[in-house]
Design a protein around this motif. Sequence first.
Motif, short mmCIF file in Angstrom:
data_model
loop_
_atom_site.label_atom_id
_atom_site.label_comp_id
_atom_site.label_asym_id
_atom_site.label_seq_id
_atom_site.Cartn_x
_atom_site.Cartn_y
_atom_site.Cartn_z
N LEU A 1 -20.31 -48.90 -23.30
CA LEU A 1 -18.94 -48.63 -24.15
C LEU A 1 -18.39 -47.21 -24.21
O LEU A 1 -19.27 -46.57 -24.71
CB LEU A 1 -19.32 -49.15 -25.71
CG LEU A 1 -18.18 -49.30 -26.23
CD1 LEU A 1 -16.99 -50.42 -25.82
CD2 LEU A 1 -18.51 -49.82 -27.89
N GLU A 2 -17.27 -47.01 -23.65
CA GLU A 2 -16.53 -45.75 -23.88
C GLU A 2 -15.79 -45.73 -25.01
O GLU A 2 -14.94 -46.60 -25.06
CB GLU A 2 -15.90 -45.49 -22.68
CG GLU A 2 -15.32 -43.95 -22.34
CD GLU A 2 -14.71 -43.75 -21.01
OE1 GLU A 2 -13.91 -42.79 -20.91
OE2 GLU A 2 -14.92 -44.70 -20.17
N VAL A 3 -15.86 -44.63 -25.84
CA VAL A 3 -15.30 -44.63 -27.24
C VAL A 3 -14.61 -42.95 -27.38
O VAL A 3 -15.12 -42.39 -26.74
CB VAL A 3 -16.04 -45.07 -28.19
CG1 VAL A 3 -16.53 -46.51 -28.32
CG2 VAL A 3 -17.26 -44.15 -28.41
N LEU A 4 -13.54 -43.24 -28.34
CA LEU A 4 -13.15 -41.88 -28.41
C LEU A 4 -12.95 -42.14 -30.08
O LEU A 4 -12.23 -42.66 -30.91
CB LEU A 4 -11.67 -41.71 -28.23
CG LEU A 4 -11.02 -40.48 -28.79
CD1 LEU A 4 -11.79 -39.10 -28.28
CD2 LEU A 4 -9.40 -40.62 -28.31
N THR A 5 -13.95 -41.21 -30.91
CA THR A 5 -14.12 -41.11 -32.29
C THR A 5 -13.30 -39.88 -32.81
O THR A 5 -12.72 -39.02 -32.00
CB THR A 5 -15.50 -40.78 -32.71
OG1 THR A 5 -16.11 -39.65 -32.03
CG2 THR A 5 -16.63 -42.03 -32.08
#
Length: 379
Positions: free
Chosen positions: A67-71
């Motif tokens: 899972l690629e995320v931008l926090t």
Amino acid sequence: MRVVPLTGGPVELRGALDAEITPAGVMPRRLPAWTKEQYQDPSVYGVTVMPSGVRLVFRTDARELELEVLTSTGQLDGDPRPRPTGVLELLVNGTLAGRRQAPVGNVLRMAGPGSVQRLVPGEPGTVRFTGLPAGMKDVELWLPQQTPTELVALRADGDVLPPLPDGRRRWVHHGSSISHCIEADGPTGTWPVVAASLGGAEVVNISQAGNALLDPYIARTIRDMPADLISLKVGINIVGLAVFRLRTFGPAVHGFLDTIRDGHPDTPLLLMSPVSCPALEETPGPTTTGPDGKITALGDPAEVATGALTLAVVRAELERIVTARQKRDPNLHYLDGRVLLGPEEAADLADGLHPTAPAYRRMGQRFATHAFAHDGPFR
């Protein structure tokens, strides 16, 4: 690895009532899009995009997931590093199968709490879960409850299918930061999730840290949602921000309940008062944080006689309201929040207000014991 669509495909985004499309991907929001025009305070948007209780749900025979995320996390100018981003947790067939630290992406710098934020743009990061058991399985991928998280991409090395119906009742809960549970040890450690797991329900947590103020758009949101069970935890933000007097508090509670009942006339509804908070038990708000990091009440106890609210006053008024309404609404129930965390546990309030991670888990266990008992309100 195969790319799995995040919207319009087999993956269900549960716990979110809106999926906002951003330049990076998809930002889950825990309130519907129409509510954005009804609040001015940016803190409401900020806590709405903190995905407490939000998870990706699907079936898969994959042995590996990415899972690629931008926090987006905050950092005070004097702090050497950003605030902790929390963890993502993977459940396989209902059992915890992995925990991964959420990567640091965007950083919101500020001179102090509540000051203007300065964006330091970051890059997406990828979390990986490997060694999953073979065969088709039910998967829940939980997002960190305290950190806004944009979903950039989901990848799997196998087939991904929609989840099957599981027959669990849908429980909608609204409360303050003490239900949002920023301080929990992970997304499945928040007390509503712990309670839902023990009670065999599926929770949708629309709690708003610092903003549980009986806002009408929250009541209308609950009114229009599918719900088999409803609970409200009312009082701590109202006293802490000194937003009501006794004269206005009671009618506001009645109006909030009336709106919910317009859409759910017979649904079991549990109204809870605040857990213990020594600073506000007998002293009105507003509050401030002292040099020791503990919450302090600034109000004058003498003003209670003229309508100022304390937690003791709020509990008495909520119980009075429920008792009066039960004559025509037998599915309305009351719970004193001190059943979940009482005055003898003040040491478990690290800042005098918010429970510790172990205390949140105890609260969930106690709520389940009360609400989901054979003679409880959620029986």
